[in-house]
Design an enzyme around this catalytic site. Structure first.
Site, mmCIF file in Angstrom:
data_model
loop_
_atom_site.group_PDB
_atom_site.id
_atom_site.type_symbol
_atom_site.label_atom_id
_atom_site.label_comp_id
_atom_site.label_asym_id
_atom_site.label_seq_id
_atom_site.Cartn_x
_atom_site.Cartn_y
_atom_site.Cartn_z
ATOM 1 N N ARG A 191 -6.232 10.356 -0.164
ATOM 2 C CA ARG A 191 -5.924 10.918 -1.492
ATOM 3 C C ARG A 191 -7.197 11.137 -2.308
ATOM 4 O O ARG A 191 -7.310 12.091 -3.059
ATOM 5 C CB ARG A 191 -4.948 9.997 -2.231
ATOM 6 C CG ARG A 191 -3.510 10.162 -1.738
ATOM 7 C CD ARG A 191 -2.566 9.164 -2.345
ATOM 8 N NE ARG A 191 -2.753 7.835 -1.765
ATOM 9 C CZ ARG A 191 -2.704 6.698 -2.428
ATOM 10 N NH1 ARG A 191 -2.457 6.706 -3.724
ATOM 11 N NH2 ARG A 191 -2.888 5.554 -1.810
ATOM 12 N N HIS A 197 0.871 -1.185 0.000
ATOM 13 C CA HIS A 197 0.000 0.000 0.000
ATOM 14 C C HIS A 197 0.902 1.227 0.000
ATOM 15 O O HIS A 197 1.803 1.333 0.834
ATOM 16 C CB HIS A 197 -0.896 -0.009 1.236
ATOM 17 C CG HIS A 197 -2.034 0.954 1.169
ATOM 18 N ND1 HIS A 197 -1.849 2.317 1.180
ATOM 19 C CD2 HIS A 197 -3.369 0.766 1.083
ATOM 20 C CE1 HIS A 197 -3.034 2.916 1.112
ATOM 21 N NE2 HIS A 197 -3.965 1.997 1.047
HETATM 22 O O1 MEZ Z 1 -9.102 -2.019 -0.471
HETATM 23 C C1 MEZ Z 1 -8.262 -1.596 0.304
HETATM 24 O O2 MEZ Z 1 -7.175 -2.134 0.468
HETATM 25 C C2 MEZ Z 1 -8.530 -0.315 1.020
HETATM 26 C C3 MEZ Z 1 -9.900 0.190 0.948
HETATM 27 C C4 MEZ Z 1 -7.549 0.304 1.667
HETATM 28 C C5 MEZ Z 1 -7.546 1.729 2.018
HETATM 29 O O3 MEZ Z 1 -6.667 2.438 1.534
HETATM 30 O O4 MEZ Z 1 -8.395 2.184 2.763
#
Ligand code: MEZ
Length: 530
Positions: free
Chosen positions: A338, A318
């Site tokens: 974002r 992430h």
């Molecule tokens: O789907 C995901 O991983 C999600 C919604 C994560 C996030 O950034 O909140």
């Protein structure tokens, strides 16, 4: 809270914010993305992968840490296990108590199946609970499942299994209705219309959310439903090996009571693996946004029983894990930050990328900024870039942060950072396992009567997943597995129970010259000082 060096850099962020509120870097071309990924994305770092020497995916590469577990010794000695007198005898055994397991349990129960959930922690202790930003569904007039499909297929590098992705996007609007019916409170306008936002790589606003604790809202609802129906849940009990019958079909599991270490046997007509992801294996030394139990157990169980993996070499980092302060290093900073208007800014105050590129591209871009370009902000754990949260209120008006992302505001406020006034530092964190066990669209693996749902499945999203398609897949494929496993159970006569596959795997291991005392599934992360 911030160091002097950080505060110096922050002045440049503030100056840039005042100068060009609406300026946004252009999106990258396909060629630029390919080059960026190949050079900076952790999936492309060959030295961090190992080739499997045994099992159904022999010859394929997976992360080194996963290879060690897939090829490790079993926790059980088949000769010591008595399968003749099972402790539990059910129609559908569900391994895992997160969103996919709970959805599967509800549908199996609807179908009249004698259902049981086993979970190594407690019901709801899972990645679902940690999900923040939302769940995708094309249910607005300007959108359609076809557009949702194209976004997800492109974002996943055209590698998704078409029939799985087709199911995901087509059943999404109904999934939202189902959750609403069970009691999930999605964010709505005053007139009752669902509020939807963009995520990275979406061409329409289709992210439904419950503020920035969407997963917790969904999980509490599903858990209540399972408990209210009195579906048996065996907490603190891990599956440590699948049991097959003499026809090679999944027929139960060897269970380990995590507290007493007692071994128990569950016999079942069908089995659903819903064990979630692998963030707690900390591939390549990355921190993780994942729940404590995310140790890839289901992949190990399935693999040893003969089920194939698909895309186990691709992980999702992430882009915005917290890089500072250290106490929350790696915690998820939702992509919704974002979506609501915060930009990614380097040490010199430059917005170096479009904030809503897909996740793999965004993560690689941040890694490049902090490495070769030398434009990261030094932190105790390495480097980070700024996520300019005050932009959100400039764009959406005062009060937007408290209303739309209150959990994020609270997380940083604990450390004296007011995200309405100050930007925050972020760096990629290990978030999601794109690959997993290979299934057909009925949810079943190549091993008869062995189903999989949720993050343990590979192929729904291809080689990169878009935000909000995971909360969606746990519902769509959880329900799908529950319905199909319970329907199948109606015609199953379980044969003689056996752990012969465990013995064969051990022999294969020996023949390949694999040594070492690592045992798997791992069950819990290992944080001992080495
Ligand atoms: O789907 C995901 O991983 C999600 C919604 C994560 C996030 O950034 O909140």
């Amino acid at each position: 809270m911030y160091t002097n060096e950080m505060l110096e850099s922050m002045k440049k962020v503030e100056a840039a914010r005042d100068a060009n509120t609406d300026l946004e870097p252009r999106r990258m071309t396909a060629e630029e993305k390919d080059t960026l990924l190949a050079t900076y994305h952790p999936d492309y770092k060959d030295s961090e992968f190992a080739v499997l020497e045994i099992g159904p995916n022999k010859g394929e590469k997976v992360p080194t840490e996963l290879a060690a577990l897939l090829q490790a010794k079993s926790r059980v000695d088949p000769a010591q296990i008595d399968l003749s007198n099972p402790d539990y005898d059910v129609d559908v055994l569900i391994i895992g108590g997160g969103g996919a397991g709970a959805s599967a349990a509800i549908e199996a129960d609807n179908n009249g199946a004698k259902t049981m959930v086993v979970t190594k922690l407690r019901m709801g202790d899972a990645n679902t609970m940690m999900a923040e930003g939302g769940i995708q569904a094309a249910d607005k007039p300007n959108d359609s499942p076809a557009v949702h499909y194209l976004d997800a297929f492109g974002g996943g590098h055209f590698a998704a299994k078409p029939e799985l992705l087709y199911k995901l996007v087509n059943e999404a609007p109904e999934a939202i209705q189902w959750l609403s019916g069970l009691g999930v409170e999605f964010d709505k306008d005053a007139d009752g219309t669902m509020i939807t936002t963009h995520g990275g790589g979406t061409s329409r606003k289709r992210m439904h959310a419950a503020k920035d604790y969407s997963g917790a809202e969904i999980m509490r609802t599903l858990r209540d439903e399972v408990l209210n129906r009195q579906i048996p849940v065996v907490d603190f009990t891990a599956a440590i090996e699948l049991i097959l019958d003499d026809q090679g079909r999944a027929a139960g599991a060897v269970l380990l009571n995590m507290e007493t270490k007692e071994i128990l046997i569950a016999k079942a007509k069908t089995v659903i693996i819903a064990t979630g992801g692998a963030g707690r294996l900390h591939y390549q030394g990355f921190p993780t946004s994942n729940h404590y139990g995310a140790t890839a157990d289901g992949l190990v169980l399935g693999y040893r029983a003969g089920a194939k993996l698909l895309y186990a070499d691709t992980l999702q980092y992430h882009p915005t894990g917290a890089a500072y302060p250290e106490q929350i290093f790696g915690a998820l900073v939702t992509e919704k930050v974002r979506s609501l208007g915060a930009k990614l800014i380097n040490v010199d105050g430059e917005a170096f990328m479009h904030p809503l590129e897909t996740r793999d591209v965004s993560a690689a871009s941040i890694i490049r900024e902090c490495s070769d370009r030398g434009k990261g902000v030094p932190t105790p754990g390495g480097y980070g870039v700024w996520l300019d949260t005050p932009m959100i209120e400039r764009k959406g008006g005062e009060g937007t942060i408290e209303k739309r992302i209150p959990a994020m505001m609270r997380m940083f406020a604990k450390y004296g950072i007011d995200i309405r006034k100050e930007p925050i530092l972020v760096y990629p964190t290990l978030h999601y396992q794109n690959g997993g066990l290979d299934i057909t669209d009925d949810g079943m693996t190549g091993v008869e009567n062995l189903f999989v749902a949720g993050e343990a499945v590979g192929g729904i999203h291809g080689r990169n997943r878009l935000m909000g398609n995971s909360l969606l897949d746990i519902i769509v494929f959880g329900r799908n597995a529950g319905k199909n496993a319970s329907a199948k159970a109606k015609d199953v006569q379980v044969g003689k129970l056996t752990l012969e596959h465990v013995t064969s795997f051990a022999k294969e291991r020996e023949a390949a010259g694999i040594t070492g005392d690592v045992v798997s599934p791992q069950l819990l992360p290992d944080y001992r000082r080495k």
